[in-house]
Design a protein around this motif. Structure first.
Motif, mmCIF file in Angstrom:
data_model
loop_
_atom_site.group_PDB
_atom_site.id
_atom_site.type_symbol
_atom_site.label_atom_id
_atom_site.label_comp_id
_atom_site.label_asym_id
_atom_site.label_seq_id
_atom_site.Cartn_x
_atom_site.Cartn_y
_atom_site.Cartn_z
ATOM 1 N N ALA A 136 58.868 29.025 93.169
ATOM 2 C CA ALA A 136 60.278 29.905 93.246
ATOM 3 C C ALA A 136 59.858 30.931 93.470
ATOM 4 C CB ALA A 136 60.699 29.338 91.912
ATOM 5 N N GLY A 137 61.052 31.584 93.470
ATOM 6 C CA GLY A 137 60.836 32.799 94.155
ATOM 7 C C GLY A 137 60.786 33.820 95.347
ATOM 8 N N ALA A 138 60.371 33.081 96.252
ATOM 9 C CA ALA A 138 59.619 33.669 97.547
ATOM 10 C C ALA A 138 61.181 33.512 98.228
ATOM 11 C CB ALA A 138 58.733 31.699 97.728
ATOM 12 N N GLN A 139 60.696 34.907 98.858
ATOM 13 C CA GLN A 139 61.470 35.594 100.096
ATOM 14 C C GLN A 139 61.305 34.828 101.899
ATOM 15 O OE1 GLN A 139 62.694 39.823 99.000
ATOM 16 N NE2 GLN A 139 62.570 39.813 101.281
ATOM 17 N N HIS A 155 53.447 46.994 63.041
ATOM 18 C CA HIS A 155 54.847 46.230 63.905
ATOM 19 C C HIS A 155 55.035 46.451 64.951
ATOM 20 C CE1 HIS A 155 54.965 45.982 59.349
ATOM 21 N NE2 HIS A 155 55.647 44.691 59.169
ATOM 22 N N ASN A 156 54.826 46.127 65.971
ATOM 23 C CA ASN A 156 55.001 46.874 67.644
ATOM 24 C C ASN A 156 56.062 45.930 68.019
ATOM 25 O OD1 ASN A 156 53.535 47.811 70.222
ATOM 26 N ND2 ASN A 156 54.094 45.090 70.921
ATOM 27 N N LEU A 157 56.747 46.703 68.628
ATOM 28 C CA LEU A 157 58.463 46.170 69.854
ATOM 29 C C LEU A 157 58.250 47.152 70.963
ATOM 30 C CD1 LEU A 157 61.165 45.072 69.222
ATOM 31 C CD2 LEU A 157 61.979 47.759 68.697
ATOM 32 N N GLU A 158 58.271 46.015 71.746
ATOM 33 C CA GLU A 158 58.114 46.241 73.498
ATOM 34 C C GLU A 158 59.368 45.664 74.238
ATOM 35 O OE1 GLU A 158 54.925 46.185 76.655
ATOM 36 O OE2 GLU A 158 54.337 45.769 74.699
ATOM 37 N N LEU A 159 59.925 46.420 74.846
ATOM 38 C CA LEU A 159 60.628 45.840 76.381
ATOM 39 C C LEU A 159 60.327 45.949 77.727
ATOM 40 C CD1 LEU A 159 64.136 44.995 76.932
ATOM 41 C CD2 LEU A 159 64.574 47.794 76.621
ATOM 42 N N SER A 160 60.496 44.844 78.231
ATOM 43 C CA SER A 160 60.324 44.864 79.610
ATOM 44 C C SER A 160 60.727 44.527 80.424
ATOM 45 C CB SER A 160 58.538 43.797 79.999
ATOM 46 O OG SER A 160 58.529 43.165 79.182
ATOM 47 N N LEU A 161 60.538 45.300 81.735
ATOM 48 C CA LEU A 161 61.707 44.737 82.752
ATOM 49 C C LEU A 161 60.709 45.062 84.397
ATOM 50 C CD1 LEU A 161 64.143 44.221 84.595
ATOM 51 C CD2 LEU A 161 64.693 46.645 84.807
ATOM 52 N N ARG A 162 60.079 43.520 85.321
ATOM 53 C CA ARG A 162 59.380 42.843 85.803
ATOM 54 C C ARG A 162 60.922 42.686 87.005
ATOM 55 N NH1 ARG A 162 54.623 40.020 83.864
ATOM 56 N NH2 ARG A 162 55.787 39.523 81.868
ATOM 57 N N LYS A 163 60.056 42.992 88.266
ATOM 58 C CA LYS A 163 60.693 42.656 89.357
ATOM 59 C C LYS A 163 59.121 42.246 90.445
ATOM 60 C CE LYS A 163 63.341 43.035 93.772
ATOM 61 N NZ LYS A 163 62.574 42.862 94.894
ATOM 62 N N LYS A 164 59.365 40.685 90.780
ATOM 63 C CA LYS A 164 57.539 39.818 90.847
ATOM 64 C C LYS A 164 57.687 39.835 92.618
ATOM 65 C CE LYS A 164 59.102 36.959 87.397
ATOM 66 N NZ LYS A 164 58.860 36.318 86.253
ATOM 67 N N THR A 165 59.223 39.311 92.974
ATOM 68 C CA THR A 165 59.245 39.327 94.838
ATOM 69 C C THR A 165 59.746 40.074 95.281
ATOM 70 O OG1 THR A 165 60.933 38.163 93.649
ATOM 71 C CG2 THR A 165 59.227 36.850 94.021
ATOM 72 N N GLY A 166 59.961 40.011 96.619
ATOM 73 C CA GLY A 166 60.569 41.268 98.088
ATOM 74 C C GLY A 166 59.622 41.692 97.985
ATOM 75 N N THR A 167 59.937 42.743 98.979
ATOM 76 C CA THR A 167 59.144 43.626 99.540
ATOM 77 C C THR A 167 59.144 44.651 98.443
ATOM 78 O OG1 THR A 167 61.468 45.149 100.188
ATOM 79 C CG2 THR A 167 59.839 43.438 101.675
ATOM 80 N N PHE A 168 60.501 44.969 97.930
ATOM 81 C CA PHE A 168 60.217 46.334 96.960
ATOM 82 C C PHE A 168 59.521 45.506 95.277
ATOM 83 C CE2 PHE A 168 62.151 48.915 93.051
ATOM 84 C CZ PHE A 168 60.966 49.768 93.428
ATOM 85 N N GLN A 169 58.428 45.398 94.438
ATOM 86 C CA GLN A 169 58.521 45.436 93.137
ATOM 87 C C GLN A 169 57.696 46.259 91.971
ATOM 88 O OE1 GLN A 169 55.147 41.939 93.924
ATOM 89 N NE2 GLN A 169 55.669 41.766 95.446
ATOM 90 N N PHE A 170 58.047 45.717 90.574
ATOM 91 C CA PHE A 170 57.703 46.529 89.694
ATOM 92 C C PHE A 170 57.621 46.234 88.909
ATOM 93 C CE2 PHE A 170 63.151 46.226 89.346
ATOM 94 C CZ PHE A 170 62.959 46.458 88.758
ATOM 95 N N GLY A 171 57.279 47.459 87.386
ATOM 96 C CA GLY A 171 57.570 46.537 86.454
ATOM 97 C C GLY A 171 57.412 48.429 85.809
ATOM 98 N N VAL A 172 58.179 47.431 84.075
ATOM 99 C CA VAL A 172 57.893 49.153 83.439
ATOM 100 C C VAL A 172 57.862 48.081 81.424
ATOM 101 C CG1 VAL A 172 60.410 49.197 83.191
ATOM 102 C CG2 VAL A 172 59.167 50.811 82.807
ATOM 103 N N SER A 173 57.519 49.147 81.052
ATOM 104 C CA SER A 173 57.669 48.846 79.747
ATOM 105 C C SER A 173 57.378 49.911 79.012
ATOM 106 C CB SER A 173 55.987 47.630 79.395
ATOM 107 O OG SER A 173 56.168 46.799 80.118
ATOM 108 N N LEU A 174 58.721 49.383 77.387
ATOM 109 C CA LEU A 174 58.579 50.650 76.485
ATOM 110 C C LEU A 174 58.257 49.784 75.631
ATOM 111 C CD1 LEU A 174 62.340 52.070 77.504
ATOM 112 C CD2 LEU A 174 60.166 53.283 77.354
ATOM 113 N N TYR A 175 57.042 50.555 74.571
ATOM 114 C CA TYR A 175 56.521 49.766 73.263
ATOM 115 C C TYR A 175 56.757 51.043 72.385
ATOM 116 C CZ TYR A 175 52.401 52.279 74.498
ATOM 117 O OH TYR A 175 51.138 53.660 75.013
#
Length: 720
Positions: free
Chosen positions: A35-38, A530-550
């Motif tokens: 899944a997730g192939a372009q 006590h650790n709280l973390e929010l992450s957003l990732r784009k894993k496919t395609g010509t443009f991919q990214f990941g960002v994490s706030l903790y």
């Protein structure tokens, strides 16, 4: 039938029977749909992403010799010419031949994960080219460019990883799931025994999934995967690899050779490395008398290992013996060097589906006899001895009511002694035991992962100090949602408890390497983070990214507080407890500009301070921001990397500020083959091309050990 590559090291077969045309292109691997192939049709606008069944619905019947461009979830490009007809893509995973090529990466430190994109915890896996381009003499220097990771930088001989501003006992370094069992957590001048040149994969985990490996891993886990115990027999009866590197800056030579032989049920492995380097040179003169040479920064290391396994459809069982001898200088003390010897025995095994409802049972054991001597003015000043054992049993069960998970036990024994002038801690015996559980529930594009760990510990000390016992309960809960094809958002929370170490409880004496006189406190309590973390990732395609706030709030944080007093020219520090908070950001993005060129940017930032006083914690890594270009053309590959390290002005009491610097690195390689069974690669990589005087803020001896100036490494690697 058309053969090609879908992922590095993966062979693709597109089967095109001449039957009634269906507009579906189906991608499958040996585990099911991809899944997730372009997928796009060359010459037409628009692209089509495979769904959960691995199906991409094409808009119309393609003409004969239609060219399809496929971008896999891992970002690998595939170009194939097809004719009209039903298309099915099957993926096999033969062993890679060309150096740097890999099958899809799996995070072994997360036992429920299929791959790097199927893990709730922020993770980075270095393997193949990404690892080869980074290998240095120490583990900390090898992984320091990963977002969120830094190094203690104590010269070429000893540098530990720092993750999100935490180091020492808060970052666990593992050898295939069990502790390295060295003395590196005792002091930053003590080397990590894991040899980066014998690693085939390095996994860096940050956040709550580290709970499986102890509350002490509240900063993170670095898991080094090696080949010392084979898990399968070579398909052609033998296989091997080797490397040879030369760095004229430090007149350094490094060689590595590994060889595996086997028949269907038995495999044997022999491997080794040797590194010999002299003092290196920095960009500008410093010190008294002024010199570009970093005196006493030499490193002489020899490591080897021999192992074997019994292998079958049921799994495998193997053992290995490893030996490492290391002699390296302490740059801050020109007449002091360390002579280290570590002998290690590993036992590893896995049973596949031994009982109904059980997917796998995994066992790990590591036992080490470690000692090192600190030689001062030609005489042995202090001797450190560490006899330790770490064991681990994991049982992975099949889904029960939608829950799939792993439960297990671990035990750690450590007898530590220091004798001589700097025996700043009395002999201690540490016993730590734990029970842990991790479960995952999935439905559609959403899943929740939760874990529990209970551990108890006793430390017996041979002194008039009282023995101490502690216990801790840790828990984590994380959720991930694939809210659109290729996009994932995650939210994780953990409560982790770290039990005090023997050094923090019982230290009392001089530590010349760090310039401190350390005083422990046997009344220290358990740390609770006590650790709280929010992450957003784009894993496919010509443009991919990941960002994490903790944000990591730590109650009763243990730290070495400067008192302002001095004993024998050493600063007196007391181990104290106070509430602290760590918060930060990590991000990276990559864009496939063309089939032959990728552009990426990356950065990280962490802030750490004490709550009550508002003061800063010492040696916190400064922020970084950078970019990178990766190019490839036929047998050639090249990269250009630039990043800026900002100045660090948020310093603790009695700590000095550190200026920023720029770092420009580049590399080029050529890969080819000698017949069907042997491949080779020649490469050149250059670091600090701007010849900047770079001072690492996280180092205890930052003013004595700038980073090397311009340094070029020329090398070759081969597989057969």
């Amino acid at each position: 039938m058309v053969w090609g590559r879908l992922a590095a090291g993966a062979v693709v077969c597109i089967v095109l029977p001449a039957t009634v045309f269906a507009r579906d292109l189906t991608l499958r691997d040996d585990k099911g749909p991809v899944a997730g192939a372009q997928v796009s049709i060359r010459g037409q606008s628009g692209s089509y992403v495979t769904d959960a069944a691995g199906v991409a619905r094409l808009p119309d019947r393609p003409a004969a010799s239609t060219v399809l461009d496929i971008i896999t979830p891992a970002g690998t490009r595939l170009e194939r010419t097809i004719s009209a007809g039903t298309t099915i893509v099957d993926v096999a995973e033969p062993p890679p031949l060309i150096p740097g090529t890999l099958p899809p990466l799996r995070v072994t430190a997360s036992p429920l994960s299929r791959g790097i994109d199927d893990i709730a915890t922020p993770a980075t896996v270095l393997a193949g080219d990404s690892l080869n381009q980074r290998r240095q003499s120490s583990l900390g220097e090898t992984i320091k460019d990963v977002p969120g990771v830094a190094s203690t930088q104590f010269g070429p001989g000893a540098s530990r990883p720092i993750i999100r501003g935490m180091d020492g006992p808060r970052v666990r370094v593992l050898s295939d799931g069990v502790d390295t069992l060295d003395a590196a957590t005792v002091s930053p001048d003590h080397a990590v025994t894991s040899d980066p040149f014998l690693a085939k994969q390095i996994e860096i985990l940050k956040g709550p999934a580290t709970l499986l490996y102890g509350g002490g891993a509240i900063g993170g886990v670095v898991n080094v995967i090696d080949s010392r115990i084979p898990t399968s027999a070579p398909t052609k009866g033998y296989e091997g690899e080797g490397q040879l590197l030369w760095d004229p800056n430090a007149t350094a030579m490094t060689g590595m050779l590994g060889f595996t032989v086997g028949v269907p049920n038995v495999a044997l492995r022999l491997e080794g490395t040797h590194r010999l380097s002299d003092d290196y040179f920095t960009a500008r003169k410093f010190g008294d008398p002024p010199s570009r040479r970093v005196r006493n920064s030499f490193n002489d290391t020899t490591s080897w290992s021999a192992g074997g396994s019994w292998i079958g459809d049921w799994g495998y069982l193997g053992a290995a013996f490893s030996d490492q001898k290391k002699e390296y200088g302490i740059p801050s003390e020109e007449t002091t060097f360390i002579r280290m010897h570590s002998q290690r025995v590993d036992v590893r095994g896995e049973l596949r589906e031994p009982f109904t409802g059980i997917e796998a049972v995994r066992f790990r054991l590591g036992h080490v006899n470690y000692r090192h001597k600190e030689i001062e003015d030609g005489e042995v000043g202090t001797t450190f001895k560490n006899n330790a054992t770490d064991t681990r049993l994991e049982i992975v069960h099949n889904p029960i009511g939608g829950l799939k998970g792993v439960f297990g036990v671990s035990s750690f024994w450590r007898d530590f002694k220091a004798q001589g002038e700097e025996a700043f801690i009395a002999p201690t015996k540490t016993r730590n035991h734990a029970l842990f559980l991790l479960e995952r529930y999935s439905w559609d594009s959403f899943y929740i992962e939760g874990g529990l760990r209970y551990e108890w510990q006793s430390i017996n000390v041979r002194s008039d100090q009282p023995d101490r016992k502690h216990d801790g309960l840790s828990a984590s809960l994380g959720a991930m949602w694939d809210f659109a094809p290729g996009y994932t958002v995650g939210l994780t929370f953990s409560r982790s408890q770290r039990l005090p170490t023997a050094e923090e409880l019982f230290a009392s004496g001089p530590h010349v390497a760090t310039g401190q006189f350390e005083v422990g406190d046997p009344r220290l309590k358990v740390e609770t983070a006590h650790n709280l973390e929010l992450s957003l990732r784009k894993k496919t395609g010509t443009f991919q990214f990941g960002v994490s706030l903790y944000r990591n709030a730590v109650r009763d944080f243990i730290f070495a507080a400067e008192t302002g007093d001095v004993i024998d020219d050493l600063r007196v520090v007391n181990f104290r407890q106070q509430n602290a908070v760590f918060y930060g950001l990590e991000a990276d993005a990559k864009y496939a500009v063309t089939e032959y060129l990728d552009a990426s940017v990356f950065g990280d930032y962490v802030r750490a301070k004490l709550n009550r006083s508002g003061g800063n914690l010492p040696r916190i890594p400064p922020g970084r921001l950078g970019g990178r270009l990766d190019a490839r053309w036929e047998q050639w590959k090249a990269y250009l990397q630039f990043y800026h390290v900002f100045k660090q002005g948020d310093v603790a009491a009695f700590e000095t500020k550190t200026g920023g610097y720029n770092m420009l690195n580049a590399g080029i390689s050529f890969t080819s083959a000698l017949g069907p069974l042997t491949a080779y690669e020649f490469f050149v990589r250059a670091n600090n091309l701007l010849n900047e005087k770079a001072i690492v803020h996280t180092s205890f001896i930052k003013d004595s050990v700038p980073l090397p100036g311009i340094n070029v490494t020329v090398g070759a690697r081969f597989t057969f």
